[in-house]
Write a protein that holds these residues in place. Structure first.
Motif, mmCIF file in Angstrom:
data_model
loop_
_atom_site.group_PDB
_atom_site.id
_atom_site.type_symbol
_atom_site.label_atom_id
_atom_site.label_comp_id
_atom_site.label_asym_id
_atom_site.label_seq_id
_atom_site.Cartn_x
_atom_site.Cartn_y
_atom_site.Cartn_z
ATOM 1 N N VAL A 54 0.843 -1.204 0.000
ATOM 2 C CA VAL A 54 0.000 0.000 0.000
ATOM 3 C C VAL A 54 0.873 1.246 0.000
ATOM 4 O O VAL A 54 0.615 2.230 -0.721
ATOM 5 N N ALA A 55 1.949 1.235 0.842
ATOM 6 C CA ALA A 55 2.844 2.405 0.905
ATOM 7 C C ALA A 55 3.534 2.640 -0.439
ATOM 8 O O ALA A 55 3.765 3.798 -0.845
ATOM 9 N N ASP A 56 3.863 1.581 -1.169
ATOM 10 C CA ASP A 56 4.510 1.715 -2.469
ATOM 11 C C ASP A 56 3.537 2.212 -3.527
ATOM 12 O O ASP A 56 3.917 2.973 -4.442
ATOM 13 N N SER A 57 2.290 1.802 -3.403
ATOM 14 C CA SER A 57 1.300 2.159 -4.428
ATOM 15 C C SER A 57 0.825 3.597 -4.326
ATOM 16 O O SER A 57 0.298 4.143 -5.301
ATOM 17 N N VAL A 58 0.974 4.227 -3.178
ATOM 18 C CA VAL A 58 0.481 5.604 -3.017
ATOM 19 C C VAL A 58 1.520 6.630 -3.429
ATOM 20 O O VAL A 58 1.304 7.847 -3.263
ATOM 21 N N GLY A 59 2.662 6.165 -3.901
ATOM 22 C CA GLY A 59 3.650 7.094 -4.428
ATOM 23 C C GLY A 59 4.658 7.590 -3.424
ATOM 24 O O GLY A 59 5.221 8.686 -3.624
ATOM 25 N N ASN A 60 4.927 6.871 -2.350
ATOM 26 C CA ASN A 60 5.962 7.257 -1.388
ATOM 27 C C ASN A 60 7.334 7.127 -2.047
ATOM 28 O O ASN A 60 7.548 6.264 -2.915
ATOM 29 N N PRO A 61 8.292 7.926 -1.618
ATOM 30 C CA PRO A 61 9.656 7.796 -2.173
ATOM 31 C C PRO A 61 10.226 6.405 -1.908
ATOM 32 O O PRO A 61 9.818 5.701 -0.989
ATOM 33 N N ASP A 62 11.221 6.051 -2.726
ATOM 34 C CA ASP A 62 11.799 4.704 -2.602
ATOM 35 C C ASP A 62 12.480 4.491 -1.252
ATOM 36 O O ASP A 62 12.415 3.401 -0.669
ATOM 37 N N TYR A 63 13.129 5.551 -0.762
ATOM 38 C CA TYR A 63 13.830 5.359 0.506
ATOM 39 C C TYR A 63 12.825 5.146 1.658
ATOM 40 O O TYR A 63 13.104 4.427 2.623
ATOM 41 N N LEU A 135 -4.710 6.341 15.405
ATOM 42 C CA LEU A 135 -5.294 7.589 14.911
ATOM 43 C C LEU A 135 -4.207 8.513 14.359
ATOM 44 O O LEU A 135 -4.409 9.169 13.318
ATOM 45 N N VAL A 136 -3.074 8.580 15.063
ATOM 46 C CA VAL A 136 -1.979 9.425 14.565
ATOM 47 C C VAL A 136 -1.453 8.890 13.244
ATOM 48 O O VAL A 136 -1.125 9.651 12.310
ATOM 49 N N GLN A 137 -1.368 7.551 13.132
ATOM 50 C CA GLN A 137 -0.916 6.949 11.868
ATOM 51 C C GLN A 137 -1.855 7.288 10.722
ATOM 52 O O GLN A 137 -1.417 7.545 9.585
ATOM 53 N N LEU A 140 -0.701 10.822 9.773
ATOM 54 C CA LEU A 140 0.639 10.942 9.201
ATOM 55 C C LEU A 140 0.809 10.116 7.929
ATOM 56 O O LEU A 140 1.433 10.568 6.971
ATOM 57 N N ARG A 141 0.281 8.906 7.926
ATOM 58 C CA ARG A 141 0.437 8.010 6.770
ATOM 59 C C ARG A 141 -0.949 7.549 6.315
ATOM 60 O O ARG A 141 -1.319 6.375 6.452
ATOM 61 N N PRO A 142 -1.758 8.424 5.778
ATOM 62 C CA PRO A 142 -3.126 8.044 5.421
ATOM 63 C C PRO A 142 -3.170 7.118 4.211
ATOM 64 O O PRO A 142 -2.275 7.129 3.360
ATOM 65 N N ASP A 143 -4.216 6.295 4.190
ATOM 66 C CA ASP A 143 -4.479 5.431 3.041
ATOM 67 C C ASP A 143 -5.530 6.120 2.176
ATOM 68 O O ASP A 143 -6.663 6.350 2.632
ATOM 69 N N PRO A 144 -5.192 6.452 0.929
ATOM 70 C CA PRO A 144 -6.158 7.203 0.088
ATOM 71 C C PRO A 144 -7.446 6.453 -0.151
ATOM 72 O O PRO A 144 -8.487 7.079 -0.425
ATOM 73 N N THR A 145 -7.430 5.152 -0.050
ATOM 74 C CA THR A 145 -8.640 4.366 -0.339
ATOM 75 C C THR A 145 -9.580 4.289 0.850
ATOM 76 O O THR A 145 -10.703 3.780 0.718
ATOM 77 N N ILE A 146 -9.166 4.743 2.027
ATOM 78 C CA ILE A 146 -9.968 4.625 3.251
ATOM 79 C C ILE A 146 -10.063 6.002 3.892
ATOM 80 O O ILE A 146 -9.051 6.716 4.027
ATOM 81 N N SER A 147 -11.252 6.392 4.294
ATOM 82 C CA SER A 147 -11.438 7.681 4.963
ATOM 83 C C SER A 147 -10.905 7.608 6.386
ATOM 84 O O SER A 147 -10.691 6.537 6.957
#
Length: 419
Positions: A54-63, A135-137, A140-147
């Motif tokens: 999921v983190a890779d698919s949302v466009g996060n940097p490679d590092y 909740l903080v996650q 900070l790291r939201p999933d675009p597919t989930i509100s």
């Protein structure tokens, strides 16, 4: 429950000081522990792989993706330490999962482990921190597919489910340990009761042996003493004394055989063996008279045939012991045995003898016989008193309860109705 089943329900690879019966320390992992740890490791790895995708698919940097993968791998590997440091690992993974979603699976496993092995106060604090971290996650790291609302509700539900499941497992383990401890205590108490029953049985057999054998052995002592002090006695008296000694020895052997049989266990036909009763008191008095004693039996009972067998047996033993003591300490004295009483009023047996005449040697005694008679009367619900009389003699008086028998009452009523 066997030890193997117990170890399956309560893993031995983790010391829990809050569980009842836990001895602490670091016991070795069992095969069941290795299997459970492997399954939980794979679960956390699968959750981490899904979060990394999921983190890779949302466009996060490679590092960022690379760091997430390193953190996720480290979190999964840290689960092998969950049995040694459950609290520290749970707190660490809660903090790490706040910024690294790939550690969420490992955090869930650590929270479950903490719930199983630590009290609710600690679990509530760490669980609340896990909800806040979730909740903080989501911020900070939201999933675009989930509100955010769905993510918050899912976080709360997952934490509550994990805590509830862990509390259920913990309560079950506490129940198993408690039942095991109760079973051990019950076995110990049963062994203690069995030992106490054996001790009481030995005491009863010892009293019975004293009552039975003392009478016979006293006859042997008296007649052997007579032969010793009168070596010039007529042959007829010597033969008579020898016959009494022989008969008493045979009776003592038979009585001893009966007692030994009780010690070895019940044999076939023992339930039909006759026991002394009030009806055999006449034979006891006759036997004492044959031994040279002067015994008078004064039976004033209104209904001797209605005396219960247990009461009659106690009366027989009391009279037997008193005759034995009189033969020991007052040889040659007249002994009177008196029986009085009626149904409902109780039965009284009294044995009296005057002061001994002359300087005839007496057999020494320890006084244990009278103690045993007092205990026998007390156990039967009666009482017994004894002591010297003003004329120098001795008296033993015992009262035993004698309940009214229904058949006897009906017979009395029928007799009164007849004209």
């Amino acid at each position: 429950m066997t030890d193997q089943e117990y170890r399956w329900l309560l893993p031995s690879a983790m010391a829990d000081p809050d569980l009842p019966g836990d001895r602490g320390g670091r016991p070795r992992r069992t095969p069941r522990d290795w299997f459970v740890d492997l399954v939980l490791f794979l679960f956390a790895a699968l959750v981490g792989i899904g979060a990394a995708d999921v983190a890779d698919s949302v466009g996060n940097p490679d590092y960022i993706v690379f760091l997430d993968q390193l953190v996720g791998a480290a979190a999964c590997c840290a689960l092998w330490l969950r049995r040694r440091w459950p609290l520290g690992l749970a707190v660490t993974l809660v903090v790490v999962s706040t910024v690294a979603p790939v550690a969420s699976g490992a955090m869930v496993v650590a929270l479950f482990t903490l719930t199983v092995h630590r009290p609710f106060k600690t679990v509530a604090a760490v669980g609340s921190a896990a909800i806040v971290g979730g909740l903080v996650q989501a911020v900070l790291r939201p999933d675009p597919t989930i509100s955010f609302r769905v993510s918050a509700v899912a976080t709360v539900v997952i934490v509550l489910l994990i805590v509830g499941w862990g509390m259920f497992v913990r309560s079950r383990r506490q129940l198993v340990v408690s039942l095991r401890d109760r079973a051990r205590r019950a076995e110990a108490e049963a062994a203690l009761r069995a030992e106490q029953a054996q001790r009481l049985a030995r005491e009863a057999i010892a009293r019975e042996m004293h009552d039975v054998l003392a009478h016979r052995l006293t006859l042997l002592s008296v007649h052997a003493g007579a032969l010793e002090f009168r070596p010039d006695a007529p042959p007829a008296e010597v033969a008579r004394a020898a016959g009494v000694i022989r008969d008493s020895a045979h009776e003592a052997l038979n009585d001893l055989r009966d007692v030994i049989g009780v010690l070895r266990g019940p044999a076939a036909g023992d339930e039909h063996r006759p026991q002394p009763t009030l009806a055999t008191l006449d034979a006891l008095v006759a036997e004492s008279r044959e031994a040279g004693m002067k015994v008078t039996l004064d039976n004033r009972l209104t209904r001797p045939q209605d005396v219960p067998a247990a009461v009659g047996r106690n009366v027989y033993r009391i009279a037997q012991e008193c005759l034995t003591n009189a033969r020991k300490h007052a040889p040659g004295a007249d002994v009177t045995v008196t029986l009085t009483g009626a149904p409902g009023d109780g039965l009284t047996v009294e044995v009296r003898n005057p002061a001994p005449e002359g300087d005839a040697p007496a057999v020494p005694g320890s006084g244990q016989g009278l103690i045993g008679l007092t205990e026998r009367a007390s156990l039967a619900g009666g009482r017994l008193d004894h002591g010297p009389m003003p004329d120098g003699g001795f008296r033993v008086r015992a009262w035993l309860p004698w309940a009214v028998v229904a058949q006897a009452a009906e017979a009395d009523a029928a007799t009164e109705v007849q004209p």
